[in-house]
Design a protein around this motif. Structure first.
Motif, PDB file in Angstrom:
ATOM      1  N   LEU A 123       6.122   0.107   7.389  1.00  0.00           N
ATOM      2  CA  LEU A 123       5.169   1.101   7.870  1.00  0.00           C
ATOM      3  C   LEU A 123       4.260   1.470   6.699  1.00  0.00           C
ATOM      4  CD1 LEU A 123       4.361   3.034  10.231  1.00  0.00           C
ATOM      5  CD2 LEU A 123       5.938   4.689   9.246  1.00  0.00           C
ATOM      6  N   ILE A 124       2.961   1.222   6.854  1.00  0.00           N
ATOM      7  CA  ILE A 124       1.992   1.534   5.801  1.00  0.00           C
ATOM      8  C   ILE A 124       1.115   2.679   6.281  1.00  0.00           C
ATOM      9  CG2 ILE A 124       0.005   0.668   4.478  1.00  0.00           C
ATOM     10  CD1 ILE A 124       1.337  -2.095   4.527  1.00  0.00           C
ATOM     11  N   LEU A 168      10.702  -0.427   4.968  1.00  0.00           N
ATOM     12  CA  LEU A 168       9.887   0.220   3.944  1.00  0.00           C
ATOM     13  C   LEU A 168       8.904   1.209   4.563  1.00  0.00           C
ATOM     14  CD1 LEU A 168       9.015  -3.058   2.078  1.00  0.00           C
ATOM     15  CD2 LEU A 168       9.828  -1.085   0.827  1.00  0.00           C
ATOM     16  N   THR A 169       8.739   2.354   3.916  1.00  0.00           N
ATOM     17  CA  THR A 169       7.655   3.274   4.250  1.00  0.00           C
ATOM     18  C   THR A 169       6.754   3.335   3.024  1.00  0.00           C
ATOM     19  OG1 THR A 169       9.099   4.592   5.687  1.00  0.00           O
ATOM     20  CG2 THR A 169       7.054   5.616   4.959  1.00  0.00           C
ATOM     21  N   ILE A 170       5.516   2.865   3.188  1.00  0.00           N
ATOM     22  CA  ILE A 170       4.573   2.771   2.073  1.00  0.00           C
ATOM     23  C   ILE A 170       3.424   3.734   2.345  1.00  0.00           C
ATOM     24  CG2 ILE A 170       2.950   1.209   0.918  1.00  0.00           C
ATOM     25  CD1 ILE A 170       4.892  -1.094   1.670  1.00  0.00           C
ATOM     26  N   VAL A 171       3.236   4.721   1.456  1.00  0.00           N
ATOM     27  CA  VAL A 171       2.171   5.695   1.678  1.00  0.00           C
ATOM     28  C   VAL A 171       1.229   5.740   0.483  1.00  0.00           C
ATOM     29  CG1 VAL A 171       3.538   7.126   3.241  1.00  0.00           C
ATOM     30  CG2 VAL A 171       3.551   7.667   0.822  1.00  0.00           C
ATOM     31  N   GLY A 172      -0.044   5.920   0.769  1.00  0.00           N
ATOM     32  CA  GLY A 172      -1.024   5.984  -0.312  1.00  0.00           C
ATOM     33  C   GLY A 172      -2.413   6.253   0.222  1.00  0.00           C
ATOM     34  N   ASP A 173      -3.364   6.240  -0.718  1.00  0.00           N
ATOM     35  CA  ASP A 173      -4.761   6.484  -0.358  1.00  0.00           C
ATOM     36  C   ASP A 173      -5.626   5.651  -1.302  1.00  0.00           C
ATOM     37  OD1 ASP A 173      -7.246   7.429   0.330  1.00  0.00           O
ATOM     38  OD2 ASP A 173      -6.981   9.428  -0.520  1.00  0.00           O
ATOM     39  N   PHE A 225       3.556  -9.175   3.315  1.00  0.00           N
ATOM     40  CA  PHE A 225       4.346  -9.003   4.539  1.00  0.00           C
ATOM     41  C   PHE A 225       3.976  -9.980   5.653  1.00  0.00           C
ATOM     42  CE2 PHE A 225       4.164  -4.791   2.421  1.00  0.00           C
ATOM     43  CZ  PHE A 225       5.500  -4.725   2.051  1.00  0.00           C
ATOM     44  N   SER A 226       3.227 -11.020   5.287  1.00  0.00           N
ATOM     45  CA  SER A 226       2.829 -12.069   6.252  1.00  0.00           C
ATOM     46  C   SER A 226       2.327 -11.468   7.561  1.00  0.00           C
ATOM     47  CB  SER A 226       4.008 -13.010   6.531  1.00  0.00           C
ATOM     48  OG  SER A 226       4.549 -13.477   5.338  1.00  0.00           O
ATOM     49  N   LYS A 227       1.511 -10.440   7.435  1.00  0.00           N
ATOM     50  CA  LYS A 227       0.858  -9.740   8.576  1.00  0.00           C
ATOM     51  C   LYS A 227       1.825  -8.967   9.461  1.00  0.00           C
ATOM     52  CE  LYS A 227      -2.970 -12.865   8.540  1.00  0.00           C
ATOM     53  NZ  LYS A 227      -4.125 -13.406   9.074  1.00  0.00           N
ATOM     54  N   ASP A 228       3.111  -8.905   9.066  1.00  0.00           N
ATOM     55  CA  ASP A 228       4.099  -8.211   9.896  1.00  0.00           C
ATOM     56  C   ASP A 228       4.337  -6.794   9.348  1.00  0.00           C
ATOM     57  OD1 ASP A 228       6.005  -7.632  11.759  1.00  0.00           O
ATOM     58  OD2 ASP A 228       7.618  -8.731  10.761  1.00  0.00           O
ATOM     59  N   ALA A 229       3.394  -5.903   9.621  1.00  0.00           N
ATOM     60  CA  ALA A 229       3.510  -4.505   9.176  1.00  0.00           C
ATOM     61  C   ALA A 229       2.698  -3.627  10.113  1.00  0.00           C
ATOM     62  CB  ALA A 229       3.009  -4.358   7.736  1.00  0.00           C
ATOM     63  N   THR A 230       3.126  -2.367  10.252  1.00  0.00           N
ATOM     64  CA  THR A 230       2.389  -1.398  11.081  1.00  0.00           C
ATOM     65  C   THR A 230       1.543  -0.534  10.154  1.00  0.00           C
ATOM     66  OG1 THR A 230       4.167  -1.350  12.698  1.00  0.00           O
ATOM     67  CG2 THR A 230       2.623   0.486  12.744  1.00  0.00           C
ATOM     68  N   TYR A 231       0.255  -0.453  10.466  1.00  0.00           N
ATOM     69  CA  TYR A 231      -0.685   0.317   9.639  1.00  0.00           C
ATOM     70  C   TYR A 231      -1.125   1.562  10.398  1.00  0.00           C
ATOM     71  CZ  TYR A 231      -5.032   1.480   7.165  1.00  0.00           C
ATOM     72  OH  TYR A 231      -6.023   2.134   6.480  1.00  0.00           O
ATOM     73  N   VAL A 232      -1.025   2.724   9.747  1.00  0.00           N
ATOM     74  CA  VAL A 232      -1.397   3.995  10.377  1.00  0.00           C
ATOM     75  C   VAL A 232      -2.305   4.768   9.423  1.00  0.00           C
ATOM     76  CG1 VAL A 232      -0.519   6.140  11.395  1.00  0.00           C
ATOM     77  CG2 VAL A 232       0.894   4.098  11.450  1.00  0.00           C
TER      78      VAL A 232
END
Length: 764
Positions: free
Chosen positions: A222-223, A561-566, A588-595
């Motif tokens: 999760l990004i 993973l929870t990845i947070v940033g700006d 992540f070979s395009k396998d990630a959720t972006y919020v």
């Protein structure tokens, strides 16, 4: 938001009073049980006299739980709950649920008086819509009707105010404040509070978009791209508390790792998880965890130290080498070079001989090569060797027996020949005894030597100093050329080699080398069990290189993973992440959720709008932060001619902050060197004492501080003062835009921007 009428308020005051009475009664019972259990433990400890005692261990575990309950119920006395929902499950009666930081109920019957904010039904409080609604429970989806959402302001056990969410409440926009979401009264009251020295839990004010992140699935990447003040750090930490609650049977604090930008920030966030009842979560910096896994205690040339030197220096040839070498070592391309180097070592590992004893072959090299290159290829290089050794250990006795049989056979032939060729007598008997002794001695020697040769073979094969391997890679010209295919420019390669050797001689490790060193260690030796995590949070992730995040991914199971940033605050421009899409593709070979979180809860509308002018000048496509409708004073831009003038004006600002019952003030200098000068000026011209923040500090004091711009990331203050925002300090460079944006987004209530000379065009 709708205020309650008198009858509703009376009902809630009565309910709160009854709840407090009930809590006190329950607390009395728990404290009594706690006291008795403690007495039994003390008695058992005396009895056992230091020896293991199963009953003692069981009682101690039970005490840990009951004692936690004492703390929980004690805290609940001050504020048992913060919200209420009325929900009628399909084909059932309407029920009232009060929601608090902790679930509290009758420990004997299991009946809940207050629902934990992390429980499935509490999702309705944060994200449920009026009318037909549903929530996800372990047994499936529960449908029904949500008829009330009520929010309470409780201070010192007293109900101060309460609000109901309007039936069809929507986000309103007015013509003069287009794009600003209407803030509800309850949230405004909570945001108006003064900053404390630590980040606090926000369970009462979690918004829907934040709630969706907190409750997202565990086993996925999760990004979260979060604008300054969007609460991304707080949300990430609350997500941990939620995951530990939801997966309590499979997940504990020790299974989780939080990676933060520096030790000061670790201190700032240190209270959040304990406040939420979460213990033993590992919190570290990238440098800290890398050194632990590598088993090193070297001095680190940190990213903050390097950035400080880059900020202090003027553009020159060496600066380009510093930034270019840092950038290169953080790329996925450099990871590919290290992968090729590991492949080179893997091929070199196949240049082996048979395992022999005397002239006999115990294990054939072709079998070893096949096992190493095919059967156990999924393991790290050393673990492959361990696995082959383990497999051969099961067969070695059989192999030795086969050799001993051959020895027996060869001696039987000799013995038979003597018996046949010599007449019986003392000479023949002597000869036979000699042969029997020789045979037995040889067999004994083979048994001993076989084991020695076997262990020696694997010890020699495994002997690897992983830190030395990284240095050898740069110093062995032939290997370096072969592995890099001469893609690194010679001048840059020579600079990197010279810097690495100099650091090695002086016992220093550049933090930019840690990703490669750690990656080599993992691929050669494997990951030690104690560093395998079930979930990892990476905060301020835009400041890590792609390679660093790829290595951190290796420490966690199931890509949890929870990845947070700006990226708008990416001050480590020379090595950090420029856009999340690249990270998602390469790691992540395009396998990630972006919020995206664009709502900013930290600062007033006026402060955010002022900072957004700088954000819009950056070379990225990030949406500007949308401020909540909390108004305040417009940031004041002030010219000063002398430092005496600056000091006198600062004292007026301190008094203004104190007059509105606020405390924390930060004067933000561009660099640490500038901060030292500010400190000297204020020593002469301010009546107040000011503390300077260093990159090595481990504890945070917020009241009156002078802090370098790059150290303010993630922190917040009641008032900030930007020192000397002139053209020289904040020009047109991308780095200038980013550090100024970071500095301008730290204030909650008041902001002052000073300049001497020509005002920076970034704030025009």
């Amino acid at each position: 938001m709708v205020a309650l009428n008198c009858d509703q308020m009376d009902f809630e005051k009565k309910n709160l009073k009854e709840t407090k009475i009930w809590i006190n009664k329950e607390l009395g019972k728990i404290q009594e049980d706690d006291k008795q259990l403690k007495g039994k433990i003390d008695a058992l400890r005396k009895q056992s006299k230091g020896k293991y005692n199963e009953e003692l261990e069981t009682k101690e575990k039970l005490y840990a739980i009951t004692h936690k309950n004492v703390q929980k119920y004690n805290e609940a006395q001050k504020q048992p709950y913060f919200g209420r929902i009325d929900f009628r499950e399909y084909r059932r009666e309407k029920e009232i649920f009060y929601i608090g930081k902790f679930g509290i109920g009758d420990l004997e019957t299991g009946d809940e008086k207050v629902i934990d904010w992390r429980s499935p039904i509490a999702d309705l409080y944060y994200s449920g819509t009026f009318g037909e609604s549903f929530y996800r429970a372990p047994m499936g989806i529960i449908s029904g009707e949500l008829s009330l959402k009520r929010k309470f302001i409780i201070k010192d056990s007293e109900l101060i105010d309460a609000f109901d969410e309007g039936i069809n409440e929507i986000i309103l926009k007015s013509s003069n404040e287009e794009g600003n979401a209407l803030i509800d009264e309850y949230l405004r009251i909570n945001l108006e509070q003064s900053v404390s020295s630590k980040l606090k839990d926000v369970v009462a004010t979690i918004q829907k978009e934040q709630n969706d992140i907190i409750r997202a699935d565990k086993n996925k990447v999760l990004i979260v791209q979060g604008s300054a003040g969007s609460g991304k750090t707080t949300v990430a930490l609350h997500r941990l508390a939620y995951l530990l609650y939801k997966y309590k049977e499979k997940l504990s604090g020790e299974d989780i790792l939080v990676i933060a930008p520096n030790k000061l920030f670790l201190d700032y966030i240190s209270d959040v998880l304990p406040d939420l009842g979460v213990d033993n979560v590992r919190q570290n910096t990238f440098e800290g965890i890398a050194l632990e896994v590598l088993g090193l205690k070297s001095k680190i040339y940190s990213k903050d130290k390097k950035l400080s030197e880059i900020l202090e220096s003027k553009e020159n040839g060496e600066l380009k080498f510093i930034t270019n070498s840092s950038k290169l070592r953080g790329t996925i391309g450099f990871k590919s070079i290290i992968d090729r180097y590991i492949r080179y070592m893997e091929i070199r590992d196949l240049e082996i001989e048979d395992i022999k004893v005397d002239h006999y072959v115990l294990f054939d090299k072709k079998e070893i090569q096949r096992l190493y290159a095919k059967d156990v290829v999924h393991l790290s290089l050393n673990k492959r060797k361990d696995e082959i050794k383990r497999y051969f250990t099961l067969k070695i006795d059989e192999k030795i027996k086969s050799i001993l049989d051959k020895i027996d056979f060869s001696y039987e032939y000799q013995i038979a020949r003597i018996k046949k060729s010599m007449e019986d007598g003392s000479e023949r008997r002597k000869k036979l005894i000699e042969l029997y002794d020789e045979r037995d001695n040889k067999k004994n020697e083979i048994k001993i030597q076989a084991k020695k040769n076997f262990d020696g073979y694997f010890n020699k094969w495994k002997q690897v100093d992983t830190r030395k391997l990284y240095i050898d890679f740069f110093n062995n010209e032939e290997i370096f050329k072969e592995v890099t295919s001469e893609k690194i420019p010679k001048a840059l390669a020579d600079y990197m080699k010279e810097e690495l050797n100099s650091n090695y001689e002086n016992g220093i490790i550049d933090s930019d080398d840690l990703a490669a060193m750690l990656y080599i260690k993992l691929k050669i030796e494997g990951l030690p069990e104690k560093f395998k995590y079930k979930h990892t949070v990476i905060d301020e992730a835009q400041d890590y290189s792609v390679f660093q995040i790829a290595v951190l991914k290796e420490l966690v199971e199931n890509n949890s993973l929870t990845i947070v940033g700006d990226v708008g605050q990416g001050i480590y421009y020379y090595k950090g992440i420029e856009n999340w899409e690249k990270l998602i593709d390469e790691v992540f070979s395009k396998d990630a959720t972006y919020v995206q979180l664009t709502q900013s809860y930290r600062s007033t509308v006026e402060i955010i709008e002022f900072a957004n002018k700088v954000l819009e000048k950056q070379n990225n496509k990030i949406k500007p932060a949308i401020p909540v409708l909390r108004h305040g004073k417009v940031p004041e831009v002030i010219e000063f001619k002398t430092n005496k003038e600056f000091g006198e004006r600062i004292d007026k600002i301190v008094k203004e902050v104190e007059n509105i019952n606020k405390k924390s003030i930060a004067i933000i200098g561009r660099t640490y060197g500038e901060c030292k000068k500010i400190k000297e000026h204020l020593k002469k011209y301010s009546e107040f004492d000011w503390d300077i923040v260093k990159d090595t500090d481990k504890n945070l004091k917020l009241e009156k501080i002078i802090i370098p711009s790059y150290m303010t990331k993630g922190l917040e203050f009641d008032c900030t003062v930007i020192y000397n925002c002139n053209e020289e300090n904040y020009g047109e460079e991308e780095l200038d835009k980013k550090i100024l944006y970071v500095a301008l987004t730290r204030a909650l209530h008041l902001e002052y921007v000073f300049y001497s000379g020509e005002k920076s065009k970034l704030i025009d």
